[in-house]
Write an enzyme that holds these catalytic residues in place. Structure first.
Site, PDB file in Angstrom:
ATOM      1  N   GLU A   1       0.410  -1.253  -0.033  1.00  0.00           N
ATOM      2  CA  GLU A   1       0.416  -0.215   0.177  1.00  0.00           C
ATOM      3  C   GLU A   1       0.677   1.334   0.151  1.00  0.00           C
ATOM      4  OE1 GLU A   1      -3.344   0.191   3.072  1.00  0.00           O
ATOM      5  OE2 GLU A   1      -3.481  -2.205   2.857  1.00  0.00           O
ATOM      6  N   TYR A   2       0.166   2.445  -0.641  1.00  0.00           N
ATOM      7  CA  TYR A   2       0.643   3.699  -0.690  1.00  0.00           C
ATOM      8  C   TYR A   2       2.265   3.705  -1.133  1.00  0.00           C
ATOM      9  CZ  TYR A   2      -1.539   4.219   3.747  1.00  0.00           C
ATOM     10  OH  TYR A   2      -2.702   4.446   4.266  1.00  0.00           O
TER      11      TYR A   2
ATOM     12  N   TYR B   1     -13.816  -1.041   0.661  1.00  0.00           N
ATOM     13  CA  TYR B   1     -14.314  -0.588   2.267  1.00  0.00           C
ATOM     14  C   TYR B   1     -14.024   0.269   2.444  1.00  0.00           C
ATOM     15  CZ  TYR B   1     -11.264  -4.098   2.697  1.00  0.00           C
ATOM     16  OH  TYR B   1     -10.080  -4.920   2.891  1.00  0.00           O
TER      17      TYR B   1
ATOM     18  N   TRP C   1     -13.084  -8.527   5.402  1.00  0.00           N
ATOM     19  CA  TRP C   1     -11.608  -7.910   6.088  1.00  0.00           C
ATOM     20  C   TRP C   1     -12.359  -7.712   7.491  1.00  0.00           C
ATOM     21  CZ3 TRP C   1      -6.699  -7.710   6.611  1.00  0.00           C
ATOM     22  CH2 TRP C   1      -6.260  -6.871   8.637  1.00  0.00           C
TER      23      TRP C   1
END
Length: 431
Positions: free
Chosen positions: A215-216, A280, A407
């Site tokens: 991520e990122y 989400y 999740w």
């Protein structure tokens, strides 16, 4: 299965009488701690089994399954009260056959931390295809930060659930690191070292593959990330392992933002065996009160996702949590508290709040007042229930998806398992 929404004046007895079942069976199937106290707007799942069995002295679950020609796993799925165990008692009425699912087959992946409560885990496993254990983090050297995953691997395989290794850019400080992602993705030697370390883990632990969750990443590293995933696939596929990727919820290729720009859906989704779309966190800790997964927004992600990724490779991300916001919301100051879906109903009961259902988001919500240092503070809660789960799951056959990725499964949510089991056949890769 019937999803019933509690109305003013309802009791468990009156609801049971209406549908020709016992109030005890509704309480049992919904794991109600206090059947005498219902919340207006609360949902209840009502099962109408085709056959039942009354446990006799000396019976075992294995013996019952063998005599009736069904699997132990089926008895566990149809009787959530068993908690994924074989423990039964004389006089207990078991659901043997439910009406057959009519909405298709799907794979179910659930994410869990190694410290998950074992009772919560065992209740969930009969309904799952895969268990992904969070997470193997990374060090700047390319070595892996290894979790204590062996117990969960063993338990998953006992239930015929395939364990999946999870690889992320989580640091030893417990944060996703953009700098770490950039360092590894742009250093050929480091990439090779990470891939070799993953291969080494897979060779000594009975995982079926790896779920890559960087991520990122940043736009400047998008191509390097795709190259890294391709190298991972080329190294692991000949050994029989799957390679998955987790993708931020994009609605277009050029979507701006640090979460999105490094995730090239077309490139990553066509390399990976499976892609999880993380649909989400529209409502999140630091944002304004919103549904966590408003279905209108989820559809936008899916519309884009299936246009560039084969739909049969996609897991739809499904949240198993909600948020409680103090009001008024102040950007940069307000902070929502993460809560479980069962906990949300308990809050509504304690605060005498009625639950409503937002038809646009397909999500339940309510407001209540609580005192903070003597002053009344209004709160707004968004969470998931049987209706919102049903709406999310219906997207899988509609879009032709592979299944769902939950999740996470750290908190109990019996209605999710009830809806899933009643409406869908759950695909198993391990027998």
């Amino acid at each position: 299965m019937i999803i019933y929404t509690v109305k003013s004046g309802d009791s468990l007895y009156s609801i049971a009488k209406r549908y020709g079942v016992s109030w005890q069976s509704i309480a049992q199937d919904n794991l109600l701690d206090d059947p005498s106290s219902l919340v207006v707007g609360q949902t209840l799942t009502i099962l109408q089994p085709e056959t039942t069995y009354t446990v006799r002295a000396g019976d075992t679950l294995y013996g019952i399954a063998a005599s009736l020609g069904v699997s132990v796993n089926q008895l566990m799925r149809n009787n959530i009260i068993l908690g994924g165990t074989t423990s039964i008692r004389p006089g207990q009425i078991l659901n043997v056959e439910l009406p057959p699912p009519t909405k298709g087959t799907m794979s179910v992946n659930g994410y869990a931390y190694p410290f998950i409560d074992r009772a919560t885990l065992m209740r969930a496993l009969p309904y799952m295809t895969y268990l992904t254990i969070f997470t193997y983090g990374l060090r700047p050297s390319g070595s892996l930060i290894e979790p204590e995953d062996e117990p969960l691997i063993d338990i998953a395989r006992m239930y015929g659930v395939a364990p999946v290794m999870h690889l992320s850019t989580l640091t030893e400080e417990g944060r996703f690191s953009n700098a770490l992602a950039r360092q590894i993705l742009n250093d050929a030697a480091l990439r090779e070292r990470v891939i070799e370390n993953v291969r080494a883990v897979l060779s000594r632990k009975p995982y079926v593959g790896v779920d890559v969750d960087f991520e990122y990443v940043g736009a400047e590293n998008a191509q390097a990330y795709a190259d890294f995933l391709r190298q991972m696939k080329e190294a692991l596929e000949p050994l029989g392992y799957q390679v998955w990727v987790a993708l931020a919820p994009k609605v277009r290729a050029n979507q701006e933002g640090i979460l999105y720009e490094g995730h090239d859906y077309a490139a990553l989704g066509n390399i990976a065996d499976r892609s999880l779309l993380m649909t989400y966190e529209w409502g999140y800790t630091y944002g304004p009160p919103l549904a966590v997964s408003p279905i209108n927004q989820v559809r936008r992600v899916l519309d884009y996702g299936v246009s560039v990724i084969p739909s049969e490779r996609i897991f739809l991300g499904v949240p198993n949590y909600g948020y409680d916001w103090p009001l008024p919301y102040v950007a940069g100051e307000s902070r929502a508290r993460s809560i479980g879906n069962v906990e949300a109903v308990e809050i509504a009961r304690a605060q005498r709040a009625a639950i409503t259902f937002d038809e646009t988001a397909k999500s339940p919500t309510f407001r209540y007042f609580a005192r903070n240092e003597g002053a009344p503070v209004e709160h707004e809660v968004w969470f998931e229930d049987a209706r919102s789960v049903q709406a999310m799951l219906s997207l899988v056959p509609e879009y032709g998806l592979y299944g769902i990725g939950i999740w996470n499964i750290m908190r109990p949510f019996p209605q999710m398992w009830q809806v899933l089991n009643s409406e869908y056949t759950i695909y198993k890769v391990l027998q």
